[in-house]
Design an enzyme around this catalytic site. Structure first.
Site, PDB file in Angstrom:
ATOM      1  N   GLN A   1       0.931  -1.108   0.260  1.00  0.00           N
ATOM      2  CA  GLN A   1      -0.136  -0.123  -0.116  1.00  0.00           C
ATOM      3  C   GLN A   1       0.878   1.446   0.090  1.00  0.00           C
ATOM      4  OE1 GLN A   1      -2.482   1.587   3.462  1.00  0.00           O
ATOM      5  NE2 GLN A   1      -4.231   1.095   1.996  1.00  0.00           N
TER       6      GLN A   1
ATOM      7  N   TYR B   1      -6.603  10.372   4.352  1.00  0.00           N
ATOM      8  CA  TYR B   1      -5.181  10.647   4.131  1.00  0.00           C
ATOM      9  C   TYR B   1      -5.002  11.663   2.864  1.00  0.00           C
ATOM     10  CZ  TYR B   1      -4.283   7.650   7.848  1.00  0.00           C
ATOM     11  OH  TYR B   1      -4.078   7.142   9.085  1.00  0.00           O
TER      12      TYR B   1
ATOM     13  N   ARG C   1      -7.718   2.158  -2.885  1.00  0.00           N
ATOM     14  CA  ARG C   1      -8.466   1.887  -1.696  1.00  0.00           C
ATOM     15  C   ARG C   1      -9.300   3.214  -1.429  1.00  0.00           C
ATOM     16  NH1 ARG C   1      -7.771   0.360   4.813  1.00  0.00           N
ATOM     17  NH2 ARG C   1      -9.382  -1.331   4.927  1.00  0.00           N
TER      18      ARG C   1
ATOM     19  N   GLY D   1      -9.300  -7.140   8.595  1.00  0.00           N
ATOM     20  CA  GLY D   1      -8.225  -6.247   9.320  1.00  0.00           C
ATOM     21  C   GLY D   1      -7.905  -6.897  10.630  1.00  0.00           C
ATOM     22  N   ARG D   2      -8.627  -6.419  11.498  1.00  0.00           N
ATOM     23  CA  ARG D   2      -8.042  -6.777  13.056  1.00  0.00           C
ATOM     24  C   ARG D   2      -8.226  -8.345  13.324  1.00  0.00           C
ATOM     25  NH1 ARG D   2      -8.337  -2.668  17.174  1.00  0.00           N
ATOM     26  NH2 ARG D   2      -8.747  -4.227  18.808  1.00  0.00           N
TER      27      ARG D   2
END
Length: 361
Positions: free
Chosen positions: A100, A181, A228, A314-315
């Site tokens: 990424q 971001y 993304r 993810g987590r």
């Protein structure tokens, strides 16, 4: 569950993924000196290589692009060499991995910026958030608006970082246009009040993410490029459907490998604001990766409906290196220790056991 399509191969560009489960990017703040990923990162990612595709933690494309301490970069030779150990380790286990590409924009602190300069942003609007710096959380620093003639240099940094990723052995790259971001800051009017060709209309606010993606795809190939986005997460926007339908359509026309979508708010409600992900998927027209709060049942339901192609977790991957097997066999998932998510060493990083290890204990 063993017979369902979630665990069957999927073709993504030139790659054949072993299943439709993707490991989402996860910031872990464990890079070494020079923001180089170390041997422990190679172990961490290789432990999770049974994912159909791993998308690495964000790697800043330049020092200016850094927003948190101890995050890895992809702009020096030492960083390329460090990442090569990671990709070799993942490939040795039969896995596939994309890097990424990350520029945080205004979500940074002067102590992380070159020569203590202010973080950059499309507009000089400070967000209400914190970053991890100097071993503690601190408010972000006041950003400055990018000059028009600075923008091509950032596009070039993304392109160079993509080339570096391929040199490091990655199968492809993901352009980070989500979670508040830099590229999302340009796309949303809550953070972009520019009046030049990068602000104002839907088309102008989309320009930055589209220019970056086009540059990256030209460098490494559209089939090795993903993006993304998080239409209703991160920065606020008055027109997320129009904005991101336009972005998705233009990205689809580029023929990139996939669109990775954070649906609704990360870790929160799935119904933040009305938004049609079906429209977004239709506008893009290629591989759609759905993210945010998925379990097997919900993923299978969406897959059956044709609403998504791949599903990123993810987590759950933090505490379950063999997550795919656990999901396939309905073995209960291990719990994440929140105290060891960010920073540190092996504890909470590479010491979570697999099912097999637990069975042998």
């Amino acid at each position: 569950m063993t017979g369902n399509a979630l665990f069957e191969p999927y073709t993504l560009g030139a790659l054949t993924l072993s299943n439709r489960i993707v490991m989402a990017p996860l910031t872990r703040n464990r890079a070494g000196a020079g923001f180089v990923p170390g041997d422990i990162a190679a172990k961490y990612y290789s432990q999770r290589a049974t994912a159909g595709l791993i998308i690495s933690e964000g790697a800043q494309i330049s020092q200016q692009g850094q927003g948190y301490q101890d995050t890895p970069g992809i702009y020096t030779q030492a960083q390329i060499d460090g990442w090569r150990k990671v990709t070799d380790a993942v490939h040795s286990k039969g896995g596939h991995i994309f890097l990424q590409l990350w520029h945080v924009g205004r979500v940074s602190h002067v102590d992380l910026q070159p020569n203590g300069q202010a973080p950059v942003a499309p507009s000089a609007i400070k967000p209400e958030t914190k970053v991890f710096v100097n071993n503690s959380f601190a408010d972000v620093s006041e950003p400055r608006a990018l000059e028009f003639d600075e923008i091509p240099g950032i596009v070039a940094d993304f392109r160079r970082a993509a080339a570096n990723a391929i040199a490091a052995g990655f199968d492809g790259v993901e352009v980070h246009g989500a979670n508040g971001y830099l590229l999302e800051q340009f796309a949303k009017d809550g953070s972009n009040t520019r009046t030049d060709a990068y602000g104002g209309s839907v088309e102008h606010r989309a320009r930055m993410i589209l220019e970056v993606t086009a540059a990256v795809a030209a460098e490494v190939g559209a089939e090795r490029t993903g993006v993304r986005i998080s239409p209703v997460n991160g920065v606020t926007s008055t027109d997320p459907q129009a904005q991101f339908n336009y972005i998705a359509e233009k990205l689809g026309q580029m023929g990139i490998a996939y669109l990775h979508v954070v649906e609704s708010a990360t870790g929160g409600s799935q119904e933040v604001v009305p938004f049609s992900y079906a429209d977004l998927r239709a506008k893009f027209g290629n591989t759609y990766i759905a993210n945010n709060g998925y379990d097997v049942e919900r993923a299978v339901s969406r897959l059956t409906q044709g609403a998504a192609d791949l599903f990123s977790f993810g987590r759950p991957f933090i505490a379950n290196p063999d997550l795919v097997e656990r999901l396939k066999t309905a073995v209960p998932l291990a719990e994440v220790n929140p105290a060891t998510i960010y920073g540190g060493g092996a504890e909470g990083y590479t010491d979570y056991p697999s099912i097999a290890a637990v069975s042998c204990a």
